[in-house]
Structures are given as C-alpha cells and as structure tokens.
Design an enzyme around this catalytic site. Sequence first.
Site, mmCIF file in Angstrom:
data_model
loop_
_atom_site.group_PDB
_atom_site.id
_atom_site.type_symbol
_atom_site.label_atom_id
_atom_site.label_comp_id
_atom_site.label_asym_id
_atom_site.label_seq_id
_atom_site.Cartn_x
_atom_site.Cartn_y
_atom_site.Cartn_z
ATOM 1 N N ASP B 11 0.860 -1.178 0.000
ATOM 2 C CA ASP B 11 0.000 0.000 0.000
ATOM 3 C C ASP B 11 0.898 1.230 0.000
ATOM 4 O O ASP B 11 1.745 1.378 0.890
ATOM 5 C CB ASP B 11 -0.895 0.009 1.241
ATOM 6 C CG ASP B 11 -1.922 -1.132 1.206
ATOM 7 O OD1 ASP B 11 -1.976 -1.840 0.188
ATOM 8 O OD2 ASP B 11 -2.645 -1.305 2.207
ATOM 9 N N ASP B 130 -14.125 -5.529 -4.268
ATOM 10 C CA ASP B 130 -14.216 -5.599 -2.816
ATOM 11 C C ASP B 130 -15.625 -6.074 -2.490
ATOM 12 O O ASP B 130 -16.599 -5.395 -2.840
ATOM 13 C CB ASP B 130 -13.958 -4.226 -2.174
ATOM 14 C CG ASP B 130 -12.500 -3.776 -2.350
ATOM 15 O OD1 ASP B 130 -11.658 -4.612 -2.739
ATOM 16 O OD2 ASP B 130 -12.218 -2.588 -2.103
#
Lengths: 200, 253
Positions: B11, B130
């Site tokens: 990330d 997601d």
Amino acid sequence: MIAIIDYNAGNLFSVKNALDYLDIDNEVTGEAARLDRADALILPGVGAFPDAMRQLDKAGLVGEIRRQAKKKPLLGICLGMQLLFEKGYEFEECEGLGLIKGEVRKIDAGGLKIPHMGWNSLRFLNPCPLLDGVGEGSYTYFVHSYMACTGDENIAAYTEYHVRIPALVMNGGVYGAQYHPEKSSRIGLAMLKNFWRLAK
Amino acid sequence: MLAKRIIPCLDVDRGSVVKGINFVGIREVGDPVECAAEYDRQGADEIVFLDITATHEHRATMADVVRRTAKKVFVPLTVGGGIRTIDDFREILRAGADKVSINSAAVRDKTLVARAADKFGNQCVVVAIDARRNGSGGFNVVINGGRIDTGLDALAWAVEVESLGCGELLVTSMDADGTKNGFDKELTQAVSSRVKIPVIASGGGGSLAHFSELFEQTGADAALAASLFHYRELTVGEVKRYLNEKNIPVRLL
C-alpha cells in the site's frame, strides 16, 4: 551492443530495464544501420501477430531482420518469438519471418484458462547455450494465447499446459522465448546474460 | 504445471509504503522500491502496488515509484488505486507496470473495462472487487475502501466484467480483510467457479494453513496478502515452501 528492435509494438522498456540492470550495452532502435552495428538483436513484442508483421513491414525491417539473423544472434521474446516462424494464424493467416520452421496457432488448452498466464516450469529437450546454469524445472513467466507448432529438433525447452508448449526454440543463432525472461526474475536474467555471452 | 502465485501487496501513500489495518490506523514503513526488491528476493511471483491516496496530483508520484521499481525488480508489477481513465492506464503501463487494476472506476463506468482491454489487451486489465456479505447469503460490491455499498451482486459483477474483457479478478473479502482469520473461501470459490479468467484471493490470510486451504478448497489461482508479509509475520518463501510440502505447485527459488 544489443539492439532492441523498435517497431511500435509495445513494451520494449522492460527488456531495456533488464539489460541495463545487467550492465549490458543496449539500444532501442528501428534503424537498419544501428541493427547492422549491433552484436546481437532482441525482437520483443506484445499484441497480435498480423499487426506486428505489418508494423515490421512498414518500418522496412522484415528483410533487414532476415539478413541480420544470418550474421548475429537474434532472440525473439513472446510475440517476437512467434514472429520467427513461417506462418501465424491469429485472426488471419499471416506470413512470419520464416527463420524457424513451423507455425503459430491458438493453444488447445483442453478447458484450462486462456491466456496461459503465470509461472510455468521448463522441461528440457535439446541443449541450448541460453540454458547454461539454468536447472530443469525452473519456472518462467508466460502470458500468451497462441503457441508455436514446430519440430522437436527446434525446441530447447517446453512447458506443459494441457499440451506441450514450446517455451524456448532455436535454429542456429536464432532463439525464441515464449516466456518473458525480463519478467522471470533471476532465471530470466541469467538467460539474457547467456544470450549476451553469445554475442561477444 | 502452472504454479499457484503468491502476491504481496504494497500500500503506497505519496510514494511511501504503509499498511492500514482495515483501512485505518495507517503506519508508515518504507521505500516501495526496496520493499518490492525484498519480496522478489523472497520469491514473490508478482507484486501489487495499491495507491491509497490516489488523487490526480499523486499519479505522477506513483508512476515514478513504478518506473524506479521496474529498473530493479523483474517480476510482473500490477498497479491499482485511483485509475479512472485510459490516460491513467497508459501512464502507469508506460512507467513499467504489466497490469493495471481498477475498482470503483469500473463500477462507475463499465465501458472503461472494455475500452482498456481493447486498447492495451485483456491481460493488462485487472478488476478489483471488494465484496462484503450482505446478510442474505450473497455478497455485495463495496467501493471507496468499503465506505459505499453499491448494492451490486459481487458474483454477477464478476461475470459481467469478464464479459467486458477483464483479464483477471482480484477479489477481496471486506469481512476477512485485516482479520488474519483466513481467506473467504466461499466467496473465492463462488467467483472462480463462475468465470474462466484467473482469480486472485485477498483478505484474511494469516497463517500457512490459510494458504494451503485456499488452494485445496477453491479454484483460486493466486493469493494476495499485505500486512502479513509486510510485518514479516510470514515470508513469501515460508508460504511457498509450505505449499510445496502440501503438493501445491509453486515456484520455488
């Protein structure tokens, strides 16, 4: 110097990055004079067979690559490997560079996923200088939907994906990798180094 | 035999690696290029950069991270986070990424999937889904880091993006993500049994057994984890050696 042949067919820079990382003198070029000066040539390529042949033709490189391949080592990568053969059948029948006997056809994956994408292991068939120091069973990175159909004598290594897919092919000083050595970590880099050794 | 892939995810926020637990409490930890190189040394089959700031101004920063990584790390690179347009795709691919992953942008504009696949090839286009359990036995697509429930059925969405030309799915269970209690195998299997493109399972990986169970019990082609690898609770090499012992095909170094 290795000339990475530029004919508007995508991702040349990952090959360049790999050669730079290995400290191998290289140049991205589509100029005949530069190809003539080079010690070896790499023909990269992503995309479709007929498109790539048209681009090569437009750049006046078809005859030039055939001429140069008689004088110095040439390595085709992925689509660049497929272009080395006599004919392709992606969308339409199309003449290739004809440097290795054989044709390029859609993979018959018997229900497995297409494209054949990911790391697959190499089985050796014939000795090849590019495989110096590379162990049988080593994994390399593939992304393709078409494959070469050629005689065993031209195959240095193959991989299994329902059918036997030629992974590394050769004919004299002409080599072709169906996988991406420039994306195959240390093993791939070792093969590029071996190729450079042939050039010198 | 095609190997199952182990994919660490980094990330990235304004050019640095962070890992948020459930997208909050972000901790800054390091240089993305160095982290990627370390994962390559451990045997990562691919590396994913997720741009968590993902504003337009920061796209250039991300492209620069990719450019620097591509000079040192020679495994496939995937970049996601805030990709909205064909120009965004082009910029990231030119910088040296092999694949681009899109999430919210695909939901907002389906044509982006088809247009990108057309322009750059299906193999470049990853759709990240997601998914969260919806209380009635199904899974909904959520976006904006889980803040918005789109009401879309995640399984139908997976099938739809495949038909639009997406080349791979990155399926994250928002229920499992950050818990380290194991991948959502039900979700992974439900998706992979409905599509023919590769499926990367993400969210919940916390132990060696979680990885072997995922590959034994679902059609997943790859497993992705972030903090697990980032905080070295496990290394990529440990996971792969374990899978190899379990006779799951992996690329060993």
